[in-house]
Write a protein that holds these residues in place. Structure first.
Motif, PDB file in Angstrom:
ATOM      1  N   ARG A  50       3.005  -1.632  -4.158  1.00 34.58           N
ATOM      2  CA  ARG A  50       2.645  -2.589  -3.116  1.00 34.58           C
ATOM      3  C   ARG A  50       3.726  -3.667  -3.052  1.00 34.58           C
ATOM      4  NH1 ARG A  50      -0.340  -7.039  -3.775  1.00 34.58           N
ATOM      5  NH2 ARG A  50      -0.942  -6.400  -5.892  1.00 34.58           N
ATOM      6  N   ALA A  51       4.215  -3.950  -1.830  1.00 32.62           N
ATOM      7  CA  ALA A  51       5.266  -4.952  -1.680  1.00 32.62           C
ATOM      8  C   ALA A  51       4.751  -6.302  -2.178  1.00 32.62           C
ATOM      9  CB  ALA A  51       5.685  -5.052  -0.223  1.00 32.62           C
ATOM     10  N   GLY A  52       5.553  -6.985  -2.942  1.00 37.31           N
ATOM     11  CA  GLY A  52       5.177  -8.310  -3.418  1.00 37.31           C
ATOM     12  C   GLY A  52       4.278  -8.312  -4.637  1.00 37.31           C
ATOM     13  N   ALA A  53       3.932  -7.114  -5.183  1.00 36.08           N
ATOM     14  CA  ALA A  53       3.151  -7.077  -6.427  1.00 36.08           C
ATOM     15  C   ALA A  53       3.979  -7.724  -7.538  1.00 36.08           C
ATOM     16  CB  ALA A  53       2.797  -5.630  -6.775  1.00 36.08           C
ATOM     17  N   PRO A  54       3.295  -8.303  -8.545  1.00 31.83           N
ATOM     18  CA  PRO A  54       4.021  -9.092  -9.542  1.00 31.83           C
ATOM     19  C   PRO A  54       5.087  -8.296 -10.302  1.00 31.83           C
ATOM     20  CG  PRO A  54       1.636  -9.153  -9.947  1.00 31.83           C
ATOM     21  CD  PRO A  54       1.866  -8.245  -8.797  1.00 31.83           C
ATOM     22  N   SER A  55       6.104  -9.015 -10.747  1.00 31.96           N
ATOM     23  CA  SER A  55       7.167  -8.462 -11.602  1.00 31.96           C
ATOM     24  C   SER A  55       7.932  -7.321 -10.948  1.00 31.96           C
ATOM     25  CB  SER A  55       6.606  -7.980 -12.939  1.00 31.96           C
ATOM     26  OG  SER A  55       5.795  -8.956 -13.518  1.00 31.96           O
ATOM     27  N   TRP A  76      10.134  -4.224 -12.927  1.00 32.27           N
ATOM     28  CA  TRP A  76       9.800  -2.797 -12.932  1.00 32.27           C
ATOM     29  C   TRP A  76      10.896  -1.951 -12.292  1.00 32.27           C
ATOM     30  CZ3 TRP A  76       6.830  -1.418 -16.515  1.00 32.27           C
ATOM     31  CH2 TRP A  76       5.771  -2.244 -16.943  1.00 32.27           C
ATOM     32  N   GLN A  77      11.575  -2.523 -11.316  1.00 36.67           N
ATOM     33  CA  GLN A  77      12.709  -1.787 -10.738  1.00 36.67           C
ATOM     34  C   GLN A  77      13.816  -1.599 -11.758  1.00 36.67           C
ATOM     35  OE1 GLN A  77      14.036  -3.522  -7.084  1.00 36.67           O
ATOM     36  NE2 GLN A  77      12.267  -2.746  -5.955  1.00 36.67           N
ATOM     37  N   ASP A  78      14.151  -2.672 -12.461  1.00 36.06           N
ATOM     38  CA  ASP A  78      15.199  -2.588 -13.485  1.00 36.06           C
ATOM     39  C   ASP A  78      14.770  -1.642 -14.601  1.00 36.06           C
ATOM     40  OD1 ASP A  78      16.602  -4.397 -12.017  1.00 36.06           O
ATOM     41  OD2 ASP A  78      16.162  -6.125 -13.306  1.00 36.06           O
ATOM     42  N   CYS A  79      13.506  -1.791 -14.964  1.00 34.85           N
ATOM     43  CA  CYS A  79      12.969  -0.984 -16.041  1.00 34.85           C
ATOM     44  C   CYS A  79      13.101   0.500 -15.688  1.00 34.85           C
ATOM     45  CB  CYS A  79      11.511  -1.373 -16.242  1.00 34.85           C
ATOM     46  SG  CYS A  79      10.833  -0.791 -17.769  1.00 34.85           S
ATOM     47  N   TYR A  80      12.731   0.848 -14.462  1.00 38.87           N
ATOM     48  CA  TYR A  80      12.847   2.239 -14.030  1.00 38.87           C
ATOM     49  C   TYR A  80      14.301   2.700 -14.072  1.00 38.87           C
ATOM     50  CZ  TYR A  80      12.722   6.554 -11.510  1.00 38.87           C
ATOM     51  OH  TYR A  80      12.877   7.881 -11.201  1.00 38.87           O
ATOM     52  N   ALA A  81      15.194   1.873 -13.532  1.00 36.01           N
ATOM     53  CA  ALA A  81      16.610   2.264 -13.465  1.00 36.01           C
ATOM     54  C   ALA A  81      17.190   2.477 -14.863  1.00 36.01           C
ATOM     55  CB  ALA A  81      17.413   1.201 -12.714  1.00 36.01           C
ATOM     56  N   PHE A  82      16.909   1.568 -15.791  1.00 37.19           N
ATOM     57  CA  PHE A  82      17.488   1.686 -17.141  1.00 37.19           C
ATOM     58  C   PHE A  82      16.830   2.810 -17.944  1.00 37.19           C
ATOM     59  CE2 PHE A  82      18.380  -3.064 -16.605  1.00 37.19           C
ATOM     60  CZ  PHE A  82      19.642  -2.822 -16.089  1.00 37.19           C
ATOM     61  N   ALA A  83      15.517   2.974 -17.745  1.00 39.76           N
ATOM     62  CA  ALA A  83      14.819   4.055 -18.455  1.00 39.76           C
ATOM     63  C   ALA A  83      15.354   5.403 -17.970  1.00 39.76           C
ATOM     64  CB  ALA A  83      13.312   3.956 -18.238  1.00 39.76           C
ATOM     65  N   ASN A  84      15.509   5.525 -16.668  1.00 40.71           N
ATOM     66  CA  ASN A  84      15.977   6.770 -16.082  1.00 40.71           C
ATOM     67  C   ASN A  84      17.411   7.090 -16.514  1.00 40.71           C
ATOM     68  OD1 ASN A  84      15.492   9.009 -14.357  1.00 40.71           O
ATOM     69  ND2 ASN A  84      16.818   8.066 -12.814  1.00 40.71           N
ATOM     70  N   GLU A  96       3.259   1.772 -13.360  1.00 42.22           N
ATOM     71  CA  GLU A  96       4.203   0.930 -12.622  1.00 42.22           C
ATOM     72  C   GLU A  96       5.515   1.680 -12.359  1.00 42.22           C
ATOM     73  OE1 GLU A  96       3.800  -1.961 -11.228  1.00 42.22           O
ATOM     74  OE2 GLU A  96       1.783  -2.377 -11.985  1.00 42.22           O
ATOM     75  N   LEU A  97       6.000   2.381 -13.373  1.00 49.08           N
ATOM     76  CA  LEU A  97       7.271   3.098 -13.215  1.00 49.08           C
ATOM     77  C   LEU A  97       7.142   4.232 -12.210  1.00 49.08           C
ATOM     78  CD1 LEU A  97       8.425   3.149 -16.935  1.00 49.08           C
ATOM     79  CD2 LEU A  97       9.358   1.777 -15.068  1.00 49.08           C
ATOM     80  N   TYR A  98       5.989   4.891 -12.246  1.00 52.15           N
ATOM     81  CA  TYR A  98       5.766   5.981 -11.300  1.00 52.15           C
ATOM     82  C   TYR A  98       5.723   5.451  -9.864  1.00 52.15           C
ATOM     83  CZ  TYR A  98       3.730  10.144  -9.185  1.00 52.15           C
ATOM     84  OH  TYR A  98       3.499  11.230  -8.397  1.00 52.15           O
ATOM     85  N   LYS A  99       5.102   4.303  -9.709  1.00 48.65           N
ATOM     86  CA  LYS A  99       5.042   3.714  -8.366  1.00 48.65           C
ATOM     87  C   LYS A  99       6.431   3.339  -7.867  1.00 48.65           C
ATOM     88  CE  LYS A  99       0.628   1.572  -9.242  1.00 48.65           C
ATOM     89  NZ  LYS A  99       0.126   0.221  -9.540  1.00 48.65           N
ATOM     90  N   ILE A 100       7.284   2.891  -8.770  1.00 47.10           N
ATOM     91  CA  ILE A 100       8.671   2.599  -8.374  1.00 47.10           C
ATOM     92  C   ILE A 100       9.344   3.907  -7.942  1.00 47.10           C
ATOM     93  CG2 ILE A 100      10.957   1.894  -9.182  1.00 47.10           C
ATOM     94  CD1 ILE A 100       9.244  -0.520  -8.967  1.00 47.10           C
ATOM     95  N   LYS A 101       9.175   4.930  -8.742  1.00 45.54           N
ATOM     96  CA  LYS A 101       9.818   6.207  -8.457  1.00 45.54           C
ATOM     97  C   LYS A 101       9.388   6.765  -7.105  1.00 45.54           C
ATOM     98  CE  LYS A 101      10.322  10.919  -9.946  1.00 45.54           C
ATOM     99  NZ  LYS A 101      10.369  11.863 -11.050  1.00 45.54           N
TER     100      LYS A 101
END
Ligand SMILES: [Zn+2]
Length: 400
Positions: free
Chosen positions: A70-75, A79-87, A60-65
């Motif tokens: 896929r647009a509209g996929a759950p959560s 996952w966007q927040d998760c990527y931003a904070f993890a990064n 999921e994080l890789y797909k954000i990166k």
């Protein structure tokens, strides 16, 4: 190699051309693009946390990166927040999320190996987890020593650096060097064993239902199965090697694994060398003390919790992937600071006896408590000192 921005005033010729050449260990090499004057700058010491992300989270994080989600996929927002904070925490040198062989097992079966290799390198730093089998072997070896000395089952120390290869506390390099391993060559063998795992799990589940097994019965069975399970797996491995040799199919020979046979041979050699009367590798495998081996014990409790759900008619999800998840938790939870795991595993770990009887360091997160994970990642990033933030901003363009 050439100097990377931002360009500062050169201490020698005063041109605005003093950039970063490289980062290695705890030193940043700076050089002037005009006069070539250079020096190394010592970077602050680090103490990075270590977090295990399951395959699903990494994907999921890789797909954000890569903006391939896929647009509209759950959560989506999570996952966007998760990527931003993890990064942010990663670039501020506060945490790494290393790659493990358990990831590659799933990677190869379900996805393009190259993509997922990149995905795992995204947050690994310059480390990876030691192979889960090697960690089991390490624990087994310490127990074998105790058994040989006639001691009680030992308490292990759980230093995370013992299960990582590569240096946890170096500053991230600015030129990324990939590990060129091609996992795809192992794929056929893995698919086979995945199917086998799924079959045996189904058989096991039927047995639990038929016998109306209780938590305690399954736990006892799993805990005492150290020796029998090892012998069974060993026989299977030997059988597979014979079949492969007997066949005319070169690829099946390439797929062979000798891991357990080597492990057994090494143990046998240890016992032969010590020559303690009445003790050999076989009596060791049946030693009751092995019930305390951390990876074995945690795995047994997870199986008991799962089995109890099955036998009491709760129909939990049963895929071969869950055995992989159990192995990851059993192996790494004592060592790492946190794990993000599958929902079902997280809920099994919250079950009464697992909470009271298992000790491990990791905070467990899953999609059951997504906001807690975001808070955790945010706090990691916030923990960076001002000095580290300044350097991280300068070197990696991390948020100040
Ligand atoms: Zn200069």
């Amino acid at each position: 190699m050439f100097e990377l921005p931002p360009y500062r005033k050169c201490p020698k010729c005063k041109a605005e051309a003093f950039g970063t050449l490289s980062v290695g260990g705890t030193v940043a090499e700076k050089r002037c693009a005009e006069c070539r004057y250079s020096h190394g700058e010592i970077l602050p010491d680090l103490d990075k946390r270590v977090v295990y992300l399951d395959q699903f989270a990494v994907s999921e994080l890789y797909k954000i990166k890569t903006r391939t989600r896929r647009a509209g996929a759950p959560s989506e927002q999570f996952w966007q927040d998760c990527y931003a904070f993890a990064n942010r925490a990663y670039l501020r040198q506060q945490v790494i999320f290393p790659f493990s062989n358990l990831h590659s097992d799933e990677t190869i079966v379900f996805h393009s190996p190259e993509e997922l290799r990149l995905a795992h390198e995204m947050f690994s730093g310059v480390t990876r987890f030691e192979n889960s089998d090697s960690i089991a072997r390490l624990q087994e070896w310490i127990f074998a020593e105790a058994y040989l000395h006639g001691e009680e089952p030992p308490s292990l120390s759980f230093n995370v650096d013992d299960v990582l290869s590569g240096d946890r506390n170096v500053w991230l390099p600015i030129y990324h060097i990939g590990v060129n391993s091609d996992f795809s060559m192992f794929a056929p063998g893995l698919r086979k064993s995945k199917a086998t795992a799924e079959d045996s799990l189904k058989q096991l589940a039927e047995g639990w239902v038929k016998n109306r097994a209780t938590f305690d019965q399954i736990l006892k069975h799993e805990l005492t199965s150290y020796g029998p399970a090892m012998r069974y797996a060993l026989q299977e491995e030997v059988k597979r090697s014979y079949t492969a040799f007997a066949s005319d199919d070169p690829s099946s020979v390439l797929d062979m694994s000798f891991g357990l046979q080597n492990r057994y041979k090494e143990l046998a050699a240890l016992f032969a060398k010590r020559a303690v009367p009445g003790k050999d590798v076989s009596t060791f495998l049946d030693w009751k003390g092995n019930e305390q081996q951390p990876a074995h014990k945690i795995f047994a409790y997870l199986m008991a919790a799962l089995g109890w759900r099955v036998s009491s008619g709760q129909s939990p999800k049963l895929s071969a992937g869950i055995l992989n998840d159990f192995t990851a938790i059993a192996t790494y939870a004592p060592y790492v600071d946190a794990m993000f795991v599958d929902r079902q595993c997280a809920s099994l770990l919250r079950q009464g006896r697992l909470r009271s009887k298992l000790n491990y360091r990791a905070h467990i997160f899953s999609m059951n408590n997504p906001n807690e994970f975001l808070h955790y990642l945010t706090a990691l990033g916030d923990a960076a000192s001002n000095e580290i933030r300044m350097f991280a901003h300068e070197l990696y363009d991390a948020e100040l």
